[in-house]
Design a protein around this motif. Structure first.
Motif, short mmCIF file in Angstrom:
data_model
loop_
_atom_site.label_atom_id
_atom_site.label_comp_id
_atom_site.label_asym_id
_atom_site.label_seq_id
_atom_site.Cartn_x
_atom_site.Cartn_y
_atom_site.Cartn_z
N LEU A 231 79.06 41.88 16.21
CA LEU A 231 78.56 40.90 15.35
C LEU A 231 80.25 40.25 15.74
N ALA A 232 81.13 41.74 15.20
CA ALA A 232 82.50 41.92 15.38
C ALA A 232 83.09 41.09 16.53
N THR A 233 82.43 41.18 17.76
CA THR A 233 83.15 40.84 19.26
C THR A 233 82.44 39.16 18.85
N LEU A 234 81.31 39.37 18.52
CA LEU A 234 81.25 37.81 18.31
C LEU A 234 82.14 36.47 17.64
N SER A 235 82.46 37.30 16.59
CA SER A 235 82.98 36.69 15.79
C SER A 235 84.75 36.54 15.80
N GLU A 236 85.50 37.81 17.36
CA GLU A 236 86.01 37.06 17.30
C GLU A 236 86.61 36.10 18.46
N LEU A 237 85.05 35.94 19.40
CA LEU A 237 85.72 34.83 20.44
C LEU A 237 85.23 33.87 20.03
N ALA A 238 84.52 33.85 19.00
CA ALA A 238 85.01 32.65 17.90
C ALA A 238 85.29 31.51 18.00
N GLY A 239 87.25 32.37 18.32
CA GLY A 239 87.90 32.04 18.69
C GLY A 239 88.97 30.98 19.31
N TYR A 240 88.06 31.05 20.47
CA TYR A 240 88.64 30.66 21.86
C TYR A 240 87.43 29.55 21.88
N ARG A 241 88.44 28.22 23.58
CA ARG A 241 87.67 27.61 23.47
C ARG A 241 86.62 27.51 25.24
N THR A 242 87.80 28.43 25.65
CA THR A 242 87.67 28.44 27.11
C THR A 242 87.44 29.98 27.69
N VAL A 243 86.19 30.22 28.87
CA VAL A 243 86.43 31.56 29.19
C VAL A 243 87.69 31.63 29.84
N ALA A 244 88.90 30.91 30.54
CA ALA A 244 90.19 31.41 30.56
C ALA A 244 90.90 31.86 29.46
N ASP A 245 90.76 31.31 28.49
CA ASP A 245 91.71 31.69 27.51
C ASP A 245 90.98 32.94 26.60
N VAL A 246 89.80 33.38 26.60
CA VAL A 246 89.72 35.21 26.33
C VAL A 246 90.21 35.22 27.78
N LEU A 247 90.37 35.33 29.19
CA LEU A 247 90.35 36.35 30.07
C LEU A 247 91.88 35.80 30.06
N ALA A 248 92.37 35.36 28.55
CA ALA A 248 94.23 35.69 29.15
C ALA A 248 94.66 36.29 28.02
N ALA A 249 93.63 36.73 26.89
CA ALA A 249 93.76 37.34 25.48
C ALA A 249 94.43 38.44 26.02
N ARG A 250 95.86 39.05 25.22
CA ARG A 250 96.61 39.64 24.96
C ARG A 250 95.10 40.85 23.70
N ARG A 251 95.24 42.18 24.10
CA ARG A 251 93.92 42.92 23.35
C ARG A 251 94.88 44.30 23.53
N GLU A 252 94.88 44.51 22.24
CA GLU A 252 95.27 46.58 21.73
C GLU A 252 94.40 46.41 21.31
N ILE A 253 93.68 47.64 22.07
CA ILE A 253 92.31 48.28 21.67
C ILE A 253 92.17 49.24 20.72
N VAL A 254 91.93 49.10 19.37
CA VAL A 254 91.34 50.39 17.95
C VAL A 254 90.03 50.63 18.60
N THR A 255 89.63 51.94 18.17
CA THR A 255 88.92 52.54 17.75
C THR A 255 88.30 52.19 16.42
N TYR A 256 87.17 52.08 16.66
CA TYR A 256 85.96 51.52 15.45
C TYR A 256 85.39 52.49 15.14
N GLU A 257 84.83 53.50 14.26
CA GLU A 257 83.62 54.00 13.99
C GLU A 257 83.34 54.06 12.74
#
Length: 282
Positions: A231-257
């Motif tokens: 659900l968290a991943t889908l909610s984040e992806l809902a903010g992008y319009r295209t595949v290219a936008d997603v692939l270009a996103a800069r991500r700092e990977i945070v560990t969630y537990e």
């Protein structure tokens, strides 16, 4: 108000047992999940999802992305490789080179096993354009049976793993309260041109392409069961319009537990504040 999800009452005994040291948490297994994306001419950005069969021991009935646990042979070093090195993936996911190699190979292998999508090609600048047919199905079955490794399959076909088609997205660890646990790195990737996702996984009873925002809406309406990382991943992806936008996103990977706690006598799965907003408050 609680930032999380109410758990069944039987979790009270398990939480208390872990607090008292009578129950030891299960060590999580390393795993990889791939969010496969496409641009639909009418509906826009979509993700490929599977619904797990109700008989599964882990997350029965949940809508998930392709993925699974690392197999020992995912670490084969004789695999033909193009794109970011294991060291670069390790830096992104805060993992050693060996584990990073295993995670990328598991991501590619599991995606092929569960959807027929193969992130590989005859060269570092090409990609397989069709994975349908009896010979591909035989290879998929051999991977499932673990009679061949991903490296062996690709090498026999003269193919190169395309790690450059993947991007790092997230890192989630199953709560200690769960009897089955996974330490999962999430990747995103576009479906290669010419390939088609197939309904081939015996662990799923339905596959679908869906807009991220539609999947979130269905989960919040109680129509779909989504685990917190999904659900968290889908909610984040809902903010992008295209595949290219997603692939270009800069991500700092945070560990969630997420953690399990007893609050006012009731068991809750307490979610990280950044993700809890996607759920109704308990």
């Amino acid at each position: 108000m609680v930032n999380g999800l109410k758990l069944p009452e039987q979790f009270v005994e398990r939480i208390e047992g872990m607090r008292a040291g009578r129950i030891e948490p299960v060590a999580p297994r390393d795993a990889a999940t791939v969010v496969v994306l496409r641009d639909h001419p009418e509906h826009g950005l979509q993700v490929f999802m599977l619904r797990r069969v109700s008989s599964m021991a882990f997350a029965p009935g949940a809508y998930v992305f392709p993925g699974g646990s690392v197999d020992p042979r995912d670490g084969d070093t004789d695999i033909a490789w193009a794109g970011p090195s294991p060291a670069e993936w390790g830096a992104a996911f805060r993992a050693g080179d060996k584990l990073a190699r295993e995670l990328v190979c598991a991501a590619v292998r599991e995606t092929f096993e569960e959807s027929l999508i193969l992130l590989a090609g005859p060269a570092g600048t090409a990609v397989v354009d069709d994975t349908r047919g009896d010979t591909w199905e035989a290879d998929r079955q051999a991977l499932l049976a673990r009679t061949v490794s991903l490296a062996e399959m690709l090498n026999r076909r003269g193919l190169v793993l395309r790690s450059d088609l993947l991007r790092p997205w997230a890192h989630w660890i199953t709560p200690a309260i769960e009897p089955k646990r996974y330490d999962t790195r999430f990747f995103v990737a576009a479906i290669p041109p010419g390939q088609r996702a197939g309904d081939v996984s015996t662990e799923a009873d339905r596959v679908t392409w869906v807009r991220p925002e539609d999947a979130v809406r269905r989960a919040q309406a109680g129509e779909w069961f989504l685990m917190p990382p999904t659900l968290a991943t889908l909610s984040e992806l809902a903010g992008y319009r295209t595949v290219a936008d997603v692939l270009a996103a800069r991500r700092e990977i945070v560990t969630y537990e997420p953690t399990a706690e007893i609050i006012d006598g009731e068991p809750y799965l307490v979610l990280p504040p950044e993700t809890a907003r996607h759920y109704p408050r308990g």
